[in-house]
Design an enzyme around this catalytic site. Structure first.
Site, PDB file in Angstrom:
ATOM      1  N   THR A 135       0.849  -1.190   0.000  1.00 60.52           N
ATOM      2  CA  THR A 135       0.000   0.000   0.000  1.00 60.52           C
ATOM      3  C   THR A 135       0.880   1.234   0.000  1.00 60.52           C
ATOM      4  O   THR A 135       1.917   1.266   0.659  1.00 60.52           O
ATOM      5  CB  THR A 135      -0.947  -0.001   1.223  1.00 60.52           C
ATOM      6  OG1 THR A 135      -1.779   1.160   1.189  1.00 60.52           O
ATOM      7  CG2 THR A 135      -0.187  -0.029   2.542  1.00 60.52           C
ATOM      8  N   HIS A 162       2.575 -11.406  14.319  1.00 65.94           N
ATOM      9  CA  HIS A 162       3.635 -11.944  15.175  1.00 65.94           C
ATOM     10  C   HIS A 162       3.351 -13.390  15.592  1.00 65.94           C
ATOM     11  O   HIS A 162       4.233 -14.058  16.161  1.00 65.94           O
ATOM     12  CB  HIS A 162       3.767 -11.059  16.421  1.00 65.94           C
ATOM     13  CG  HIS A 162       5.136 -11.080  17.035  1.00 65.94           C
ATOM     14  ND1 HIS A 162       6.151 -11.907  16.599  1.00 65.94           N
ATOM     15  CD2 HIS A 162       5.668 -10.365  18.069  1.00 65.94           C
ATOM     16  CE1 HIS A 162       7.223 -11.702  17.329  1.00 65.94           C
ATOM     17  NE2 HIS A 162       6.962 -10.775  18.232  1.00 65.94           N
TER      18      HIS A 162
END
Length: 396
Positions: A316, A368
C-alpha cells in the site's frame, strides 16, 4: 415466469445490497438489458436480463440486503408491455418518469441530481464512456467558480444564521465501507499485529528511471514507475522469508510458493486491493501496464470480483496522498503488508558527511503469531537493499 436472482458474487462474498433499480414493474426488458445495480463489499455490479420479457414483480426495494440466489424480481417472458393507464379526466396518459441513465454510475447520478446537472451534456471518462462522479464534479466547478464569494458580498452572519448552518447528516454505510470497517477491526482483534520501520534512499531508483524513462516508454508504451520496483523487491524478500507469504488456518501454517501481490488502491466508496497474479513471472513492463490498468478501472468502477480475489501479500502506498509515515493494517488472511510513503529530501549522514537525499520511510506490519521480529526486520532490510541497488533486483 422467470426469476431474476442474485448471481454468484465471487470468492467469500455472500451478500449484496440493492443499490438502484434500473427497470420498473411493468417495464419491458430485452436480453442483455441492465435491470438492477447491486452493491457488494468489493465492487458494484449490474444484473442483466438473460431473456426478454416484462418485469411483473420486484421483490426487494432499494437499500435491501440480499443473499446469493434470492429472488430480486419476476419476469414474464410471454407478456407484452401494458398500456399506460389513462388519467382520471380522460386526457392523455400521464407521462412516465424517465428511466435511469445507465451511462452513469449511481454516485454520479446522485451528484448530478443534487446539483441539477444534465448527465447527457457530460463526457464520461469511464469504460465505454460511462459518466463517473469526478466527471459530474468537473461540470459543477465552473458554476461554483462564478458564484460570488460570501466573504466579499455578504454581510457578516448573525448568530442565528450561524446556528442555522450547524446541520448534521446521517446516511447508511455502503456495503464496502461497512466491510472495510469490520475487517479492519477483525485484523486487529484476530492477529498479533506489529509494525517495524526503516528508511530507504531512493537515489538509485530515481536515477535509473530518469535514464531509462524515454526508452522504456517508447518500447513498452507505459512509463516506468516506483511501484514495480517494490513489487520485484518484495517478491525477492518473500522468497528469503516465506512465512511472510503464508497464512494461518486453524492450528496450521499454509505457506504459499506463488506470489499474488495485492496493490491497495483508493477508489470511490473505499479502498480496493486488486491482485497481480503470479507477479514473480511478470516483467517490469507487464507490471506497469497492470498497475495502471488497475488504477484506471478502480477509478471508473470497472474492477471485477476476480481482480480482487485472493492475494498472498499486499503493498500500500500512502505516499501518493502525502503520508510521511503510517502503520498499515493487515489484509486478512495475509500476514504481511508493506507500506510505502512520500519521497522527501532529507539530510542524511553518508561516508562521514551530511548530504541531502530523496528518502522514503518503509513500514512492514506483520502477524507476530507466525512471523518473528527478527524475520520481519530482515525482510524490510532486504527490501531496502534491493531498492538502493536496483540492478540486484534483476539478479534476484
Amino acid at each position: 415466469m422467470t426469476n431474476i436472482v442474485v448471481p454468484e458474487l465471487g470468492e467469500s462474498v455472500v451478500e449484496a445490497r440493492v443499490a438502484r433499480w434500473l427497470k420498473k414493474e411493468g417495464e419491458r426488458v430485452d436480453v442483455g438489458d441492465p435491470i438492477v445495480e447491486l452493491e457488494t463489499e468489493k465492487i458494484d455490479l449490474e444484473v442483466n436480463a438473460v431473456r426478454g420479457g416484462v418485469i411483473t414483480s420486484i421483490k426487494h426495494k432499494e437499500g435491501d440486503d440480499v443473499k446469493i440466489g434470492e429472488v430480486l424480481a419476476v419476469m414474464d417472458e410471454t407478456a407484452s408491455t401494458p398500456a399506460a393507464k389513462p388519467s382520471g379526466n380522460g386526457s392523455e396518459p400521464s407521462p412516465q418518469p424517465p428511466a435511469q441513465d445507465t451511462r452513469a454510475t449511481p454516485t454520479a447520478r446522485n451528484v448530478a441530481k443534487d446539483h441539477d446537472v444534465n448527465l447527457a451534456s457530460i463526457q464520461g471518462s469511464g469504460a465505454a464512456g460511462r459518466v463517473m462522479k469526478q466527471d459530474v464534479q468537473k461540470a459543477i466547478e465552473p458554476q461554483v467558480t462564478k458564484a460570488p464569494s460570501p466573504a466579499l458580498s455578504a454581510p457578516p452572519a448573525r448568530p442565528a444564521a450561524i446556528a442555522a448552518e450547524r446541520r448534521e447528516e446521517r446516511h447508511r454505510m455502503s456495503k464496502r465501507r461497512a466491510t472495510i470497517a469490520r475487517r479492519l477491526v477483525e485484523a486487529q482483534h484476530n492477529a498479533a499485529m506489529l509494525t517495524t520501520f526503516n528508511e530507504v534512499d531512493m537515489t538509485a531508483v530515481m536515477a535509473l528511471r530518469e535514464r531509462r524513462k524515454e526508452a522504456f516508454k517508447q518500447q513498452h508504451g507505459v512509463s516506468l514507475g516506483i511501484a514495480s520496483f517494490f513489487v520485484k523487491a518484495s517478491i525477492a524478500a518473500l522468497r528469503a522469508f516465506p512465512l511472510l507469504n503464508a497464512e494461518i488456518q486453524g492450528d496450521e501454517i499454509l505457506t504459499k510458493h506463488y506470489y499474488d501481490i495485492g496493490l491497495a488502491v483508493g477508489a470511490q466508496g473505499g479502498l480496493v486491493v486488486p491482485v497481480l497474479r503470479n507477479a514473480d513471472q511478470m516483467s517490469f513492463a507487464e507490471l506497469e501496464h497492470a498497475i495502471r490498468d488497475f488504477a484506471k478501472r478502480a477509478a471508473d468502477g470497472t474492477l471485477t470480483l476476480q481482480d480482487l480475489a485472493g492475494g498472498t501479500f499486499t503493498i500500500t502506498n500512502g505516499g501518493v496522498f502525502g503520508s510521511l509515515m503510517s502503520t498499515p493494517i493487515l489484509n486478512p488472511p495475509q500476514v504481511g503488508i508493506l507500506g510505502l510513503h512520500k519521497i522527501q529530501d532529507r539530510a542524511v549522514a553518508l561516508n562521514g558527511q551530511v548530504v541531502v537525499r530523496p528518502m522514503m520511510y518503509l513500514a512492514l506490519s506483520y502477524d507476530h503469531r507466525i512471523v518473528d521480529g527478527r524475520e520481519a526486520v530482515q525482510f524490510l532490510v532486504m527490501v531496502k537493499e534491493y531498492i538502493e541497488d536496483p540492478a540486484s533486483i534483476i539478479l534476484a
